[in-house]
Design a protein around this motif. Structure first.
Motif, PDB file in Angstrom:
ATOM      1  N   SER A 184     -31.522   6.516  15.181  1.00  0.00           N
ATOM      2  CA  SER A 184     -31.548   7.456  16.313  1.00  0.00           C
ATOM      3  C   SER A 184     -30.307   7.327  17.189  1.00  0.00           C
ATOM      4  O   SER A 184     -30.177   8.055  18.172  1.00  0.00           O
TER       5      SER A 184
ATOM      6  N   LYS B 116     -27.829   9.920  14.660  1.00  0.00           N
ATOM      7  CA  LYS B 116     -28.914  10.888  14.837  1.00  0.00           C
ATOM      8  C   LYS B 116     -28.489  12.270  14.338  1.00  0.00           C
ATOM      9  O   LYS B 116     -29.273  12.987  13.701  1.00  0.00           O
TER      10      LYS B 116
ATOM     11  N   SER C  93     -36.332   8.328  17.532  1.00  0.00           N
ATOM     12  CA  SER C  93     -35.691   9.641  17.658  1.00  0.00           C
ATOM     13  C   SER C  93     -36.520  10.585  18.500  1.00  0.00           C
ATOM     14  O   SER C  93     -35.992  11.358  19.305  1.00  0.00           O
TER      15      SER C  93
END
Length: 468
Positions: free
Chosen positions: A395, A403, A420
């Motif tokens: 993330s 990400k 995330s």
């Protein structure tokens, strides 16, 4: 007994130096390092335009023209003309008269339009299917400069009004790559579709991070736009405004209605830090579960042969750990927001609320993993570390662009990765002060909490020991 157990578990957690170090002191130290590493970089380099070269393909332009053509279709007038045509034809045939009038739109085009049910259907429809006679405008004048991402890049400004991105002209990709290698370009952006965007950079730096953040947020808003189109594809007149308003309403522009007040691309590292703190609570809840298992600890053996309700006991421990996590996340946020003066963006009460709710994902995760299998606590801890450290990496905790890479390569992973989802909630707060994506993230957190809690309780009730 329930309250007494909560009090006891609270005392155990507070006295655990290892637990407090990793869930409180370590994140505070890491946040401080992030602050000194990123704040000076961003503040010193946010007034220079970022030189980029943008190359768009014919397929990207064709896709955008198709979307615009679909949004310009006057379907009501077309339907009225078709009904009138078929009525005249039926009347003529009933009276035995020849009917040679051509339909207002061919059957092939009718069938192609009837098959449209979602965004992919729209984008895959040939442009010539949309009859100019039933369009309220024209798409002939649309060129590469009209693409949503191009308009976003041209409109970006720093807080002092300076243009953020400088669009550099190159005769071809070879020249652009040479300029990139020489350091005259910060990046090359290729657009092959509304959501098919790639960024090429040479090395790392603040400009690289800003460009990555811009594209990442653009793609996020494109996904929201596509979701909106898929919900009601029949409302073609809404698509044009959906594309314009949603994809252009980025935090980097002088936003019309956003509540966010930070444009620092490095703030996502702090979002990920909070997500990591939330998930690290899983270690404490895992330890509390293991302590009640007869095949793991002597305490668990005594609990197993006692007349107490084991599930109730475990829930009391979980409540205690969750309360501790609430306090830890509040302390961490208070230090970052009021101590380091970081601007998280959005409403501060909502930031606290989001973090507190997100922390329950960690505690229920540890609760569930603690009940899986009969292997040792050390192995279960390795599983949890792989989840929250691996999820944090994916993330953007260690590498800010990760990400975006996952969004391009495997967007489903970003929807399932707790880290995330938590960072997406913060991003939505910064951009809009809430919105559909924010509430979707909170719903995900709630559903995952329930699932992991139920699974943990079911596994707990099924455990039995023939010999110890």
């Amino acid at each position: 007994m329930f309250i007494h157990r909560i009090e006891a578990r609270l005392k155990i957690a507070v006295r655990s130096k290892k637990y407090l170090f990793w869930t409180l002191l370590f994140p505070l130290a890491l946040g401080t390092l992030f602050y000194f590493a990123f704040s000076s970089i961003y503040s010193s380099e946010t007034t220079e335009p970022i030189p980029v070269y943008v190359q768009s393909s014919d397929s990207a332009l064709e896709e955008y023209k198709v979307l615009q053509a679909f949004s310009l279709m006057d379907t009501d007038r077309m339907q009225d003309d078709l009904e009138k045509y078929y009525m005249e034809k039926a009347t003529a045939e009933a009276m035995g008269e020849d009917f040679t009038k051509e339909p207002p739109i061919s059957e092939d085009k009718q069938k192609a339009l009837e098959k449209i049910e979602n965004y992919d259907d729209i984008a895959g429809t040939p442009l010539d299917v949309f009859d100019n006679d039933y369009m309220t405008g024209t798409v002939d004048s649309i060129d590469a400069s009209d693409l949503p991402l191009v308009n976003v890049l041209e409109s970006l400004e720093y807080e002092d009004g300076t243009k953020m991105v400088e669009m550099v002209s190159c005769k071809d990709m070879d020249e652009a790559q040479k300029l990139l290698k020489d350091g005259d370009l910060a990046g090359i952006i290729t657009i092959d579709g509304l959501r098919d965007v790639e960024l090429l950079v040479n090395g790392e730096g603040v400009n690289h991070s800003i460009l990555s953040s811009i594209i990442s947020e653009y793609l996020l808003q494109v996904d929201l736009t596509i979701d909106q189109i898929n919900e009601k594809p029949e409302k073609s007149e809404d698509i044009d405004s959906a594309i314009d308003n949603t994809t252009f309403n980025l935090d980097y522009i002088q936003v019309h209605n956003a509540d966010g007040d930070t444009k620092d691309p490095f703030i996502t590292y702090f979002y990920n830090l909070i997500a990591m703190v939330c998930l690290m609570g899983s270690m404490a809840s895992l330890s509390s579960v293991v302590n009640t298992q007869a095949n793991q600890e002597a305490t668990g053996l005594r609990i197993d042969v006692s007349p107490v309700n084991k599930s109730l006991l475990e829930l009391a421990d979980l409540v205690a750990i969750t309360l501790i996590q609430f306090v830890i996340i509040i302390i961490t946020l208070t230090y970052l927001i009021f101590g380091l003066k970081l601007k998280f963006g959005g409403s501060i009460p909502l930031i606290y609320l989001t973090s507190i709710l997100s922390s329950t994902v960690g505690t229920t995760l540890g609760f569930m993993v603690g009940h899986i299998g009969s292997f040792k606590q050390e192995l279960k801890e390795v599983i949890l570390m792989a989840i929250f450290l691996g999820g944090g990496f994916m993330s953007g905790l260690m590498y800010g662009d990760m990400k975006m890479i996952m969004e391009n390569k495997c967007p489903l992973f970003n929807r399932l990765n707790p880290a995330s989802v938590i960072t997406d909630a913060f991003i939505s707060l910064n951009l809009y002060g809430g919105g559909k994506n924010y509430y979707r993230s909170l719903m995900y957190i709630f559903i995952v909490d329930i699932i992991m809690l139920v699974v943990g309780l079911m596994l707990s009730r099924r455990k039995s020991y023939k010999s110890l």
